[in-house]
Design a protein around this motif. Structure first.
Motif, PDB file in Angstrom:
ATOM      1  N   MET A 196     -18.602  91.371  -2.224  1.00 22.29           N
ATOM      2  CA  MET A 196     -17.753  91.316  -1.033  1.00 22.29           C
ATOM      3  C   MET A 196     -17.962  90.017  -0.268  1.00 22.29           C
ATOM      4  SD  MET A 196     -15.808  93.973  -0.716  1.00 22.29           S
ATOM      5  CE  MET A 196     -15.641  95.603  -1.465  1.00 22.29           C
ATOM      6  N   TYR A 197     -19.212  89.654  -0.055  1.00 20.98           N
ATOM      7  CA  TYR A 197     -19.486  88.420   0.685  1.00 20.98           C
ATOM      8  C   TYR A 197     -19.101  87.184  -0.120  1.00 20.98           C
ATOM      9  CZ  TYR A 197     -21.657  90.516   4.746  1.00 20.98           C
ATOM     10  OH  TYR A 197     -21.864  91.211   5.913  1.00 20.98           O
ATOM     11  N   SER A 198     -19.232  87.238  -1.430  1.00 14.96           N
ATOM     12  CA  SER A 198     -18.812  86.106  -2.264  1.00 14.96           C
ATOM     13  C   SER A 198     -17.309  85.889  -2.155  1.00 14.96           C
ATOM     14  CB  SER A 198     -19.211  86.364  -3.728  1.00 14.96           C
ATOM     15  OG  SER A 198     -20.614  86.481  -3.856  1.00 14.96           O
ATOM     16  N   ILE A 199     -16.555  86.989  -2.181  1.00 15.69           N
ATOM     17  CA  ILE A 199     -15.096  86.891  -2.055  1.00 15.69           C
ATOM     18  C   ILE A 199     -14.723  86.337  -0.678  1.00 15.69           C
ATOM     19  CG2 ILE A 199     -12.972  88.251  -1.916  1.00 15.69           C
ATOM     20  CD1 ILE A 199     -14.212  90.137  -4.013  1.00 15.69           C
ATOM     21  N   ALA A 200     -15.384  86.841   0.369  1.00 10.24           N
ATOM     22  CA  ALA A 200     -15.068  86.387   1.725  1.00 10.24           C
ATOM     23  C   ALA A 200     -15.375  84.901   1.901  1.00 10.24           C
ATOM     24  CB  ALA A 200     -15.840  87.227   2.743  1.00 10.24           C
ATOM     25  N   VAL A 201     -16.540  84.447   1.416  1.00 15.11           N
ATOM     26  CA  VAL A 201     -16.912  83.033   1.544  1.00 15.11           C
ATOM     27  C   VAL A 201     -15.978  82.158   0.722  1.00 15.11           C
ATOM     28  CG1 VAL A 201     -18.716  81.341   1.034  1.00 15.11           C
ATOM     29  CG2 VAL A 201     -19.329  83.527   2.076  1.00 15.11           C
ATOM     30  N   ALA A 202     -15.636  82.591  -0.499  1.00 20.73           N
ATOM     31  CA  ALA A 202     -14.713  81.816  -1.332  1.00 20.73           C
ATOM     32  C   ALA A 202     -13.344  81.697  -0.668  1.00 20.73           C
ATOM     33  CB  ALA A 202     -14.582  82.482  -2.713  1.00 20.73           C
ATOM     34  N   ALA A 203     -12.865  82.793  -0.067  1.00 17.20           N
ATOM     35  CA  ALA A 203     -11.576  82.752   0.620  1.00 17.20           C
ATOM     36  C   ALA A 203     -11.618  81.806   1.805  1.00 17.20           C
ATOM     37  CB  ALA A 203     -11.195  84.164   1.084  1.00 17.20           C
ATOM     38  N   ASN A 227     -12.444  83.134  12.885  1.00 18.07           N
ATOM     39  CA  ASN A 227     -12.540  84.341  12.060  1.00 18.07           C
ATOM     40  C   ASN A 227     -13.766  84.316  11.155  1.00 18.07           C
ATOM     41  OD1 ASN A 227     -10.217  85.159  13.282  1.00 18.07           O
ATOM     42  ND2 ASN A 227      -8.894  84.818  11.526  1.00 18.07           N
ATOM     43  N   GLY A 228     -14.115  83.143  10.650  1.00 13.38           N
ATOM     44  CA  GLY A 228     -15.345  83.043   9.879  1.00 13.38           C
ATOM     45  C   GLY A 228     -16.569  83.323  10.739  1.00 13.38           C
ATOM     46  N   GLY A 229     -16.566  82.824  11.978  1.00 14.33           N
ATOM     47  CA  GLY A 229     -17.670  83.101  12.893  1.00 14.33           C
ATOM     48  C   GLY A 229     -17.761  84.573  13.271  1.00 14.33           C
ATOM     49  N   ILE A 258     -15.242  94.626   5.838  1.00 15.68           N
ATOM     50  CA  ILE A 258     -14.481  94.122   6.984  1.00 15.68           C
ATOM     51  C   ILE A 258     -14.256  92.616   6.857  1.00 15.68           C
ATOM     52  CG2 ILE A 258     -14.470  93.875   9.485  1.00 15.68           C
ATOM     53  CD1 ILE A 258     -14.075  96.741   8.454  1.00 15.68           C
ATOM     54  N   SER A 259     -15.255  91.884   6.390  1.00 17.54           N
ATOM     55  CA  SER A 259     -15.109  90.433   6.234  1.00 17.54           C
ATOM     56  C   SER A 259     -14.027  90.088   5.216  1.00 17.54           C
ATOM     57  CB  SER A 259     -16.451  89.816   5.803  1.00 17.54           C
ATOM     58  OG  SER A 259     -17.429  89.993   6.797  1.00 17.54           O
ATOM     59  N   CYS A 260     -14.003  90.823   4.105  1.00 20.93           N
ATOM     60  CA  CYS A 260     -12.953  90.590   3.100  1.00 20.93           C
ATOM     61  C   CYS A 260     -11.570  90.859   3.680  1.00 20.93           C
ATOM     62  CB  CYS A 260     -13.192  91.476   1.878  1.00 20.93           C
ATOM     63  SG  CYS A 260     -14.499  90.908   0.792  1.00 20.93           S
ATOM     64  N   TYR A 261     -11.448  91.945   4.445  1.00 17.41           N
ATOM     65  CA  TYR A 261     -10.146  92.275   5.031  1.00 17.41           C
ATOM     66  C   TYR A 261      -9.748  91.243   6.080  1.00 17.41           C
ATOM     67  CZ  TYR A 261      -6.313  95.137   6.736  1.00 17.41           C
ATOM     68  OH  TYR A 261      -5.067  95.596   7.097  1.00 17.41           O
ATOM     69  N   VAL A 262     -10.706  90.765   6.855  1.00 22.56           N
ATOM     70  CA  VAL A 262     -10.417  89.732   7.851  1.00 22.56           C
ATOM     71  C   VAL A 262      -9.936  88.457   7.157  1.00 22.56           C
ATOM     72  CG1 VAL A 262     -11.507  88.164   9.504  1.00 22.56           C
ATOM     73  CG2 VAL A 262     -11.918  90.618   9.651  1.00 22.56           C
ATOM     74  N   MET A 263     -10.571  88.089   6.048  1.00 19.67           N
ATOM     75  CA  MET A 263     -10.137  86.904   5.307  1.00 19.67           C
ATOM     76  C   MET A 263      -8.742  87.085   4.719  1.00 19.67           C
ATOM     77  SD  MET A 263     -12.346  84.494   5.585  1.00 19.67           S
ATOM     78  CE  MET A 263     -12.586  85.067   7.275  1.00 19.67           C
ATOM     79  N   TYR A 264      -8.462  88.314   4.261  1.00 15.99           N
ATOM     80  CA  TYR A 264      -7.117  88.600   3.727  1.00 15.99           C
ATOM     81  C   TYR A 264      -6.073  88.461   4.839  1.00 15.99           C
ATOM     82  CZ  TYR A 264      -3.040  91.478   2.855  1.00 15.99           C
ATOM     83  OH  TYR A 264      -1.753  91.938   2.787  1.00 15.99           O
ATOM     84  N   LEU A 265      -6.341  89.048   6.015  1.00 18.42           N
ATOM     85  CA  LEU A 265      -5.385  88.949   7.109  1.00 18.42           C
ATOM     86  C   LEU A 265      -5.236  87.510   7.586  1.00 18.42           C
ATOM     87  CD1 LEU A 265      -6.086  92.071   9.369  1.00 18.42           C
ATOM     88  CD2 LEU A 265      -4.128  91.656   7.894  1.00 18.42           C
ATOM     89  N   THR A 266      -6.320  86.751   7.570  1.00 19.84           N
ATOM     90  CA  THR A 266      -6.245  85.338   7.953  1.00 19.84           C
ATOM     91  C   THR A 266      -5.366  84.568   6.986  1.00 19.84           C
ATOM     92  OG1 THR A 266      -8.485  85.489   8.857  1.00 19.84           O
ATOM     93  CG2 THR A 266      -7.600  83.287   8.486  1.00 19.84           C
ATOM     94  N   VAL A 431      -8.380  93.005  16.164  1.00 20.56           N
ATOM     95  CA  VAL A 431      -8.532  94.421  16.509  1.00 20.56           C
ATOM     96  C   VAL A 431      -9.429  95.114  15.490  1.00 20.56           C
ATOM     97  CG1 VAL A 431      -7.315  96.628  16.686  1.00 20.56           C
ATOM     98  CG2 VAL A 431      -6.357  94.592  17.766  1.00 20.56           C
ATOM     99  N   CYS A 432      -9.282  94.771  14.218  1.00 16.24           N
ATOM    100  CA  CYS A 432     -10.124  95.352  13.167  1.00 16.24           C
ATOM    101  C   CYS A 432     -11.592  95.016  13.419  1.00 16.24           C
ATOM    102  CB  CYS A 432      -9.683  94.832  11.801  1.00 16.24           C
ATOM    103  SG  CYS A 432     -10.614  95.502  10.416  1.00 16.24           S
ATOM    104  N   VAL A 433     -11.879  93.762  13.764  1.00 15.03           N
ATOM    105  CA  VAL A 433     -13.261  93.360  14.052  1.00 15.03           C
ATOM    106  C   VAL A 433     -13.794  94.102  15.273  1.00 15.03           C
ATOM    107  CG1 VAL A 433     -14.718  91.425  14.745  1.00 15.03           C
ATOM    108  CG2 VAL A 433     -12.993  91.098  12.973  1.00 15.03           C
TER     109      VAL A 433
END
Length: 453
Positions: A196-203, A227-229, A258-266, A431-433
């Motif tokens: 999950m964190y690898s996907i979020a950081v890569a995104a 959003n990354g912060g 949540i981080s993956c979803y935040v990156m997707y929404l971003t 809102v998700c965060v």
């Protein structure tokens, strides 16, 4: 005939098909109605379809005059027509929401109506969608209905965000319960968290590379950094000692989801943002803040629009069906399974309801075999099911008509960037965060209350 005009559960197809549960067939039929009206809305917003109909249908002009839809059926196209059709669909699901409140037994008269009479309900749905075109004072109706649609659309988004946070906590709690007995669950927990964190950081890195430019894209740079912060902040809060003392089940798996979803929404928000242009060294306008390869992908607009629309509304339908289970409706009211009842499993969120008595009552009526899995009681909340589809109807209405840019909306320009869609997605992200952060700090803010996630 019994399925269409009587109280029998819908067998959907011929006897060669595998057996189906009564609860599944009912939800499938309502979803089919939802898809049918959604397709009609997409057709109404398509200028390509309207032009093709004018060209290829004989006596098109005479037919439009005959049904009093205008000289060239202009009353059946555009955002106002979609508002009226979705008004009929929303009323249909809202009336069933009121009709099915407090149904706990599938043997009640109201339950029979909910599970049967499919042809009659289809006629009622068609009548409601058609009747909206005869509402007097159309301008006042459209202005008022627009605000109702926006409110319902935002509420639908909020429900999905709440259930996403609940899903993340449930996943971690379920696998943590397994880790107490077998070490393999600890390994799976660590592996999935790392993924999950690898996907979020890569995104985050890819968005910084392709959605920013040295001479502009200030919005993109700020939002990617913010959003990354936020993802880093909620991850640190989740593993902080004060949170761990009050919530032992809190961990990095939830914050990774949540981080993956935040990156997707971003990413989705940046893709929906209107492109920026600057002058290059040759005084030519060039588009920045979007990847160069995406400009080539968007040249075939029909292919991109068709594929993207199908994926989007497939996700909406999936969200509706997964959020209408009894577990999801109870989660929205703060009711969760206790740790003692948790049984670790890979597909913990896909356990069908009512399996205990699923084989007790099976009937064959010449078509597909129907398993009456609700003999001992309903396996999902009928009223909540219809309420979610009511909100989904409003969300579809606003999405198809580009939310607050309805006057220039076309289905062919479905993925053309607009500021309203951009900010809706960004606010959803925040809102998700905030929802996830509140589940972490709520026990600290209100120490006398009992919180369970």
């Amino acid at each position: 005939l019994a399925c269409c005009c009587g109280t029998a559960a819908c067998s959907l197809c011929c006897k060669c098909c595998p057996k189906i549960k009564q609860s599944t067939s009912t939800r499938f039929m309502y979803a089919l109605y939802f898809i049918l009206v959604t397709i009609i809305c997409c057709v109404m917003m398509s200028t390509t379809v309207a032009n093709e109909m004018k060209t290829h249908i004989p006596f098109y002009k005479e037919m439009c005059k005959g049904i009093q839809a205008g000289e060239m059926c202009e009353k059946l196209v555009g955002y106002s027509a979609v508002y009226k059709v979705c008004f009929g669909m929303a009323c249909f699901f809202f009336l069933f929401f009121l009709f099915t409140i407090k149904i706990d037994s599938s043997k009640s008269c109201r339950a029979y109506i909910h599970n049967g009479f499919w042809l009659i309900k289809l006629i009622v749905l068609a009548a409601m969608c058609s009747g909206a075109f005869f509402i007097p004072d159309q301008d006042t109706f459209l202005n008022a209905w627009r605000y109702v649609g926006a409110t319902g659309g935002f509420l639908f988004i909020a429900i999905q965000l709440i259930l996403l946070v609940e899903f993340a906590h449930k996943w971690n709690k379920n696998w943590t319960a397994g880790a107490n007995h077998k070490q393999v669950w600890s390994g799976l927990l660590a592996l999935v968290t790392l993924m999950m964190y690898s996907i979020a950081v890569a995104a985050l890195v890819l968005m910084a590379l392709f959605y920013t430019h040295s001479e502009g894209c200030m919005y993109n740079k700020v939002l990617i950094g913010v959003n990354g912060g936020l993802c880093l902040f909620v991850s640190l809060v989740a593993i902080s000692p004060c949170v761990q003392n009050r919530q032992p089940h809190s961990g990095l798996l939830q914050s990774g989801v949540i981080s993956c979803y935040v990156m997707y929404l971003t990413f989705s928000a940046l893709s929906s943002k209107p492109p920026e242009t600057i002058l290059d060294e040759n005084n030519r306008n060039i588009t920045i803040c979007v990847p160069e390869f995406s400009q080539g992908l968007h040249r075939d607009e029909n292919l991109v629009t068709g594929l993207g629309t199908t994926i989007l509304f497939g996700c909406i339908l999936y969200s509706c069906l997964t959020s209408t289970t009894r577990a999801s409706s109870e989660a929205l009211r703060g009711i969760y399974a206790t740790a003692e009842t948790e049984v670790a499993r890979c597909c913990f969120c896909c356990v069908p309801d009512g399996d205990a008595d699923a084989e007790e009552h099976v009937e064959k009526r010449g078509g597909q075999t129907v398993v009456y899995d609700e003999k001992k009681g309903t396996v999902y909340s009928y009223a909540y099911f219809h309420f979610v589809f009511f909100l989904a109807s409003l969300y579809v209405m606003m999405t198809v008509t580009h939310w607050f840019h309805y006057e220039s909306a076309q289905i062919e320009k479905f993925f053309t960037g607009t500021w309203s869609i951009f900010w809706i997605k960004m606010v959803s992200c925040w809102v998700c965060v905030c929802l996830y952060l509140w589940t972490l700090i709520a026990p600290l803010c209100c120490p006398t209350r009992e919180f369970s996630v």
